[in-house]
Design an enzyme around this catalytic site. Structure first.
Site, PDB file in Angstrom:
ATOM      1  CG  ASP A  85      16.731  -1.151  10.646  1.00  0.00           C
ATOM      2  OD1 ASP A  85      17.591  -0.448  11.209  1.00  0.00           O
ATOM      3  OD2 ASP A  85      16.763  -1.408   9.423  1.00  0.00           O
TER       4      ASP A  85
ATOM      5  CG  LEU B 230       1.163   4.034   4.070  1.00  0.00           C
ATOM      6  CD1 LEU B 230       1.740   3.723   5.453  1.00  0.00           C
ATOM      7  CD2 LEU B 230      -0.362   4.088   4.134  1.00  0.00           C
TER       8      LEU B 230
ATOM      9  CD  GLU C  45      -2.362   1.218   2.854  1.00  0.00           C
ATOM     10  OE1 GLU C  45      -3.268   2.052   3.046  1.00  0.00           O
ATOM     11  OE2 GLU C  45      -1.978   0.405   3.715  1.00  0.00           O
TER      12      GLU C  45
END
Length: 299
Positions: A202, A100, A98
């Site tokens: 991370d 963003l 998706e």
């Protein structure tokens, strides 16, 4: 990197197979990637957008990333890009996510980000590790289950990085200090027993953003169940976040006083990883951190 037209034709066929024959790619825009991957913004015929990562070879790294993103979706306080598809054809892998629309954190969104991270860390397991191994950057990351956090971090985080550094010729005092840290790591945890929290793994500024609504977003994970301090430590390593983030997090989930010493321990893992991935420009920093930790153990 394939030309956009070639990539559009290739991914268009794969998308049609995955999402339905009516799916068409109307435009492809290359965006900044890294040495291992090419990144793209795709616009489909219905006007929707996807984010694509492509790389030659197998899809294990993308499968690990997809697994991590799905794990992070357990925390509703964050926007997490949905995994659309993982495609592997002719020795080439593509992860479709998706898209963003994100902007950088500011003071207000950083406060909300700190509160959201505390909620993520409140998701806990019964042991340290993860159901599968994954990657931190391009480096494999072992996640074998372990009941004791110091043992897990010594065996599955520090030891592999020190071993890789040795094979690349980084020996001497770095390895001597590393052996001492590995053998005496329990000294950093006297009176402190961390819970097995879901961590991003991370967490630096390049892997976070905020939607126009103000909702924070995280991506590019290296998830596992570990001491929540690992995320806080890394957030300070490469430039840090606005102070409102740290104030909000500590208000929601106060840190143990020993965090300042363990921060060096946790960030040594990432600096060793950068040394092994990007070369000797990180050697002096790794040596300084290892010596600081070594000296802490002597005092």
């Amino acid at each position: 990197m394939a030309p956009p037209a070639v990539f559009a034709e290739w991914i268009g066929g794969a998308l049609a197979h995955t999402l339905g024959s009516g799916t068409r790619v109307s435009s492809v825009e290359p965006v900044a990637g890294n040495s291992r991957q090419t990144h793209w913004h795709l616009t489909l015929s219905d006007g929707s957008r996807l984010f694509a990562k492509s790389a030659p070879g197998g899809s294990d790294a993308f499968a690990a990333e997809a697994d991590g993103l799905e794990a992070l979706r357990r925390c509703s306080a964050f926007a997490i890009p949905r995994v659309i598809a993982l495609i592997e054809e002719a020795g080439h892998a593509v992860l479709l996510l998706e898209h963003l629309a994100l902007r950088r954190l500011d003071v207000a969104s950083s406060k909300r980000f700190g509160e959201a991270l505390a909620q993520l860390h409140a998701i806990e397991g019964t042991h340290f590790g993860w159901a599968r191994d994954n990657y931190v950057g391009a480096s494999p990351q072992s996640n074998a289950a372990q009941a004791h956090w110091p043992i897990f971090f010594a065996q599955h985080r520090l030891a592999p990085q020190f071993a890789t550094a040795a094979t690349k010729g980084y020996r001497g005092m770095l390895q001597e200090h590393g052996e001492r840290i590995h053998d005496k790591i329990g000294a950093f945890f006297l009176g402190y027993q961390p819970k097995a929290s879901l961590v991003h793994g991370d967490l630096w500024s390049g892997n976070v953003g905020v939607l126009d609504s103000g909702m924070p977003a995280i991506f590019d994970p290296a998830v596992y169940l570990g001491d929540r301090e690992v995320d806080l430590a890394m957030s300070e390593l490469f430039g840090g976040f606005p102070n409102s983030f740290y104030l909000a997090y500590r208000e929601a989930a106060p840190l143990d006083p020993g965090y300042e010493a363990r921060k060096q321990l946790y960030n040594l893992y990432h600096i060793l990883n950068h040394l092994n991935l990007f070369g000797a420009s990180y050697l002096r920093q790794a040596e300084r951190m290892a010596k600081t930790l070594f000296d802490h153990l002597r005092n």
